[in-house]
Scaffold this motif. Structure first.
Motif, mmCIF file in Angstrom:
data_model
loop_
_atom_site.group_PDB
_atom_site.id
_atom_site.type_symbol
_atom_site.label_atom_id
_atom_site.label_comp_id
_atom_site.label_asym_id
_atom_site.label_seq_id
_atom_site.Cartn_x
_atom_site.Cartn_y
_atom_site.Cartn_z
ATOM 1 N N GLY A 65 -1.214 10.038 1.905
ATOM 2 C CA GLY A 65 -1.695 10.736 0.720
ATOM 3 C C GLY A 65 -2.019 9.848 -0.464
ATOM 4 O O GLY A 65 -1.983 10.307 -1.616
ATOM 5 N N LEU A 66 -2.403 8.601 -0.211
ATOM 6 C CA LEU A 66 -2.702 7.702 -1.329
ATOM 7 C C LEU A 66 -3.898 8.201 -2.145
ATOM 8 O O LEU A 66 -3.879 8.144 -3.382
ATOM 9 N N VAL A 67 -4.921 8.703 -1.462
ATOM 10 C CA VAL A 67 -6.092 9.206 -2.195
ATOM 11 C C VAL A 67 -5.698 10.392 -3.077
ATOM 12 O O VAL A 67 -6.147 10.504 -4.226
ATOM 13 N N ASP A 68 -4.847 11.275 -2.566
ATOM 14 C CA ASP A 68 -4.377 12.421 -3.356
ATOM 15 C C ASP A 68 -3.686 11.944 -4.635
ATOM 16 O O ASP A 68 -3.918 12.495 -5.723
ATOM 17 N N ASP A 69 -2.840 10.900 -4.498
ATOM 18 C CA ASP A 69 -2.096 10.408 -5.657
ATOM 19 C C ASP A 69 -3.004 9.711 -6.654
ATOM 20 O O ASP A 69 -2.825 9.848 -7.871
ATOM 21 N N PHE A 70 -3.975 8.945 -6.169
ATOM 22 C CA PHE A 70 -4.950 8.347 -7.087
ATOM 23 C C PHE A 70 -5.708 9.440 -7.839
ATOM 24 O O PHE A 70 -5.884 9.369 -9.058
ATOM 25 N N THR A 71 -6.171 10.443 -7.112
ATOM 26 C CA THR A 71 -6.947 11.522 -7.728
ATOM 27 C C THR A 71 -6.122 12.251 -8.781
ATOM 28 O O THR A 71 -6.623 12.548 -9.879
ATOM 29 N N ALA A 72 -4.860 12.522 -8.469
ATOM 30 C CA ALA A 72 -3.987 13.203 -9.429
ATOM 31 C C ALA A 72 -3.778 12.381 -10.689
ATOM 32 O O ALA A 72 -3.557 12.931 -11.775
ATOM 33 N N ALA A 73 -3.889 11.049 -10.547
ATOM 34 C CA ALA A 73 -3.719 10.158 -11.702
ATOM 35 C C ALA A 73 -5.036 9.906 -12.434
ATOM 36 O O ALA A 73 -5.087 9.096 -13.368
ATOM 37 N N GLY A 74 -6.102 10.584 -12.010
ATOM 38 C CA GLY A 74 -7.388 10.431 -12.677
ATOM 39 C C GLY A 74 -8.174 9.216 -12.243
ATOM 40 O O GLY A 74 -9.084 8.769 -12.945
ATOM 41 N N ILE A 75 -7.865 8.675 -11.071
ATOM 42 C CA ILE A 75 -8.525 7.471 -10.559
ATOM 43 C C ILE A 75 -9.454 7.869 -9.411
ATOM 44 O O ILE A 75 -9.051 8.601 -8.499
ATOM 45 N N PRO A 111 0.799 -1.232 0.000
ATOM 46 C CA PRO A 111 0.000 0.000 0.000
ATOM 47 C C PRO A 111 0.828 1.277 0.000
ATOM 48 O O PRO A 111 0.312 2.351 -0.322
ATOM 49 N N SER A 112 2.112 1.195 0.347
ATOM 50 C CA SER A 112 2.979 2.377 0.314
ATOM 51 C C SER A 112 3.570 2.640 -1.069
ATOM 52 O O SER A 112 4.141 3.704 -1.299
ATOM 53 N N ASN A 113 3.420 1.679 -1.972
ATOM 54 C CA ASN A 113 3.958 1.846 -3.329
ATOM 55 C C ASN A 113 2.864 2.431 -4.221
ATOM 56 O O ASN A 113 2.194 1.726 -4.974
ATOM 57 N N HIS A 114 2.689 3.743 -4.126
ATOM 58 C CA HIS A 114 1.575 4.400 -4.804
ATOM 59 C C HIS A 114 1.672 4.256 -6.317
ATOM 60 O O HIS A 114 0.663 4.029 -6.989
ATOM 61 N N ALA A 115 2.858 4.377 -6.851
ATOM 62 C CA ALA A 115 3.025 4.294 -8.315
ATOM 63 C C ALA A 115 2.600 2.928 -8.831
ATOM 64 O O ALA A 115 1.917 2.826 -9.869
ATOM 65 N N ALA A 116 2.981 1.863 -8.120
ATOM 66 C CA ALA A 116 2.619 0.509 -8.557
ATOM 67 C C ALA A 116 1.110 0.298 -8.475
ATOM 68 O O ALA A 116 0.505 -0.347 -9.349
ATOM 69 N N LEU A 117 0.476 0.833 -7.441
ATOM 70 C CA LEU A 117 -0.974 0.709 -7.313
ATOM 71 C C LEU A 117 -1.696 1.455 -8.433
ATOM 72 O O LEU A 117 -2.678 0.955 -9.004
ATOM 73 N N ILE A 118 -1.213 2.643 -8.751
ATOM 74 C CA ILE A 118 -1.815 3.419 -9.843
ATOM 75 C C ILE A 118 -1.693 2.662 -11.162
ATOM 76 O O ILE A 118 -2.670 2.546 -11.924
ATOM 77 N N ASP A 119 -0.522 2.103 -11.427
ATOM 78 C CA ASP A 119 -0.330 1.326 -12.662
ATOM 79 C C ASP A 119 -1.258 0.115 -12.684
ATOM 80 O O ASP A 119 -1.846 -0.214 -13.727
ATOM 81 N N PHE A 120 -1.405 -0.552 -11.551
ATOM 82 C CA PHE A 120 -2.261 -1.743 -11.467
ATOM 83 C C PHE A 120 -3.709 -1.395 -11.787
ATOM 84 O O PHE A 120 -4.381 -2.103 -12.552
#
Length: 430
Positions: free
Chosen positions: A80-90, A51-60
């Protein structure tokens, strides 16, 4: 085609969320990252992503066309996982890093409540041991000592004596038992009454409360032993009247979500209000920024509508529908590893539990042994959840199942729900 949903987390809470999502017609597929092998027994997929690997989760999520994500635990929210998902359009269901401060910093939460006249215990915040000891010595016991940051539900000491309070401060400031979470300490007045948990689905200033529950924090029967993440829970809570719940919604939940929005940190996700019913009305003990654990394991099984459709509607700024079972009692008992929470011993064989009708086992700290059997891998191992006609019937079902099987290397409390059967009010439940 139904929706595909990714759930972040690995415990019994996430198992319950995933199973509840799959029970509704709107969701066809749920994957939990990283999940645990017990979830596979319910047809829930897992993926070994951190869960700390935000980039890998976004790619998945993007590579596998998931519709949205729900974040279970507090740490990824604070990171800030939700922030990173949102920034990636997820689309992600959970608060931003800024809004998750309501759990990540008890001082932040207390200041918010003071500014907006939300009822809570009087408090002081300290970052110096000597000043904190001086304050508790002058104030006297009972008194409540809390590590400011995240401590996995174990950073609170309800000190009934001055020695207990000073020992708790030493744990935080000298032994650094909670690491960075103990850089500051919040010291609160002791409040008398029964505790209860009120969770709500939230979208900005709109919110939809769930049935209330009560968990049992202490490790052993009779509320003895150290604080844990929770050893069991039940819902509803008959000794907490509807008038108290309505008051909590009106004086605590509504003004809190409005305050967050007014201060530029609007909250989306699950707001967990840990409350106490005092003689002066309900007051806040703590806020969490996500589903409680083990409260989720007894509240979500009472949902009779489609969880996936409701969360999807919230994410689309629509109007969700929630309906709840209005009869019976749902009760969950945690099976934990010996020594939990202080000196946890893992590796015990996890037996198959004879689950009563209208019951289920939600797995948490388990790993796979040879021949596909399970072994304990952390403090809390599983939750057996049952629904009975009332508290006594639910206890009979749960303990009738657990008491029939050998559990070497594991233990559980034998009195979950007892406060609902007491003839007289009891003190603070922690």
């Amino acid at each position: 085609m139904g929706m595909k949903v990714l759930v972040i987390g690995s415990g019994a809470r996430e198992h319950t969320i995933a199973r509840t999502l799959l029970a509704g017609p709107s969701v066809d597929k749920v994957t939990v990252a990283p999940g645990n092998p017990g979830m596979l027994r319910d047809g829930i997929l897992t993926t070994q992503l951190n869960p700390s690997n935000h980039a890998a989760l976004i790619d998945f999520v993007k590579d596998n066309s998931y519709d949205w994500v729900i974040v279970g635990p507090e740490v990824p929210l604070i990171e800030g996982l939700v922030d990173d998902f949102t920034a990636a359009g997820i689309s992600a269901f959970g608060p931003t890093r800024a809004a998750a401060q309501i759990e990540g910093s008890k001082d932040f939460a207390k200041q918010l409540m003071i500014r907006h006249n939300i009822p809570t215990a009087r408090y002081r915040t300290f970052d110096d041991l000597d000043q904190a000891v001086r304050y508790v010595t002058e104030h006297g016991a009972p008194i409540v000592v809390k590590a400011d940051g995240l401590a996995a539900g174990k950073g609170v000491t309800v000190a009934m004596s001055l020695d207990d309070a000073i020992r708790a401060l030493d744990d935080i400031f000298i032994d650094h038992r909670f690491g960075a979470a103990g850089a500051k300490v919040v010291i609160e007045d002791y409040l008398e009454g029964q505790e209860f948990s009120l969770m709500s689905f939230v979208s900005g200033t709109d919110f939809w409360p769930m049935p209330v529950s009560q968990d049992h924090k202490r490790a052993y029967d009779g509320d003895e032993g150290p604080n844990t993440g929770g050893m069991g829970a039940y819902s509803p809570v008959p000794q907490i009247g509807e008038d108290v719940v309505r008051s909590a919604i009106d004086t605590i939940v509504r003004p809190t979500v409005q305050a967050m929005a007014e201060e530029g940190v609007p909250f989306t996700g699950i707001l967990y209000a840990g409350l106490i019913a005092t003689a002066d009305g309900p007051k806040v003990i703590e806020f969490n920024a996500r589903f409680g654990d083990p409260e989720t394991e007894v509240v979500l099984p009472r949902l009779t509508s489609d969880l996936g459709a409701a969360i999807g509607a919230i994410l689309d700024h629509g109007e969700p529908e929630f309906t709840w079972r209005d009869t019976g009692t749902t009760l969950g008992v945690v099976l934990a590893s010996d020594g939990y929470p202080l000196n946890t011993v893992t590796g015990a064989h996890v037996p198959d539990i004879p689950v009563p009708d209208d019951g289920h086992v939600y797995y948490a700290g388990v790993r796979t042994e040879s021949k596909g059997e399970l072994a304990s891998s952390s403090g809390r191992v599983l939750v057996l959840t049952v629904t009975g006609e009332d508290i006594a019937d639910a206890q009979r079902l749960a303990y009738g199942a657990l008491d029939r099987i050998p559990t070497p290397g594991l233990f559980y409390r034998h009195d979950i729900g007892a406060k609902a059967l007491a003839d007289s009010p009891v003190g603070r439940v922690t």
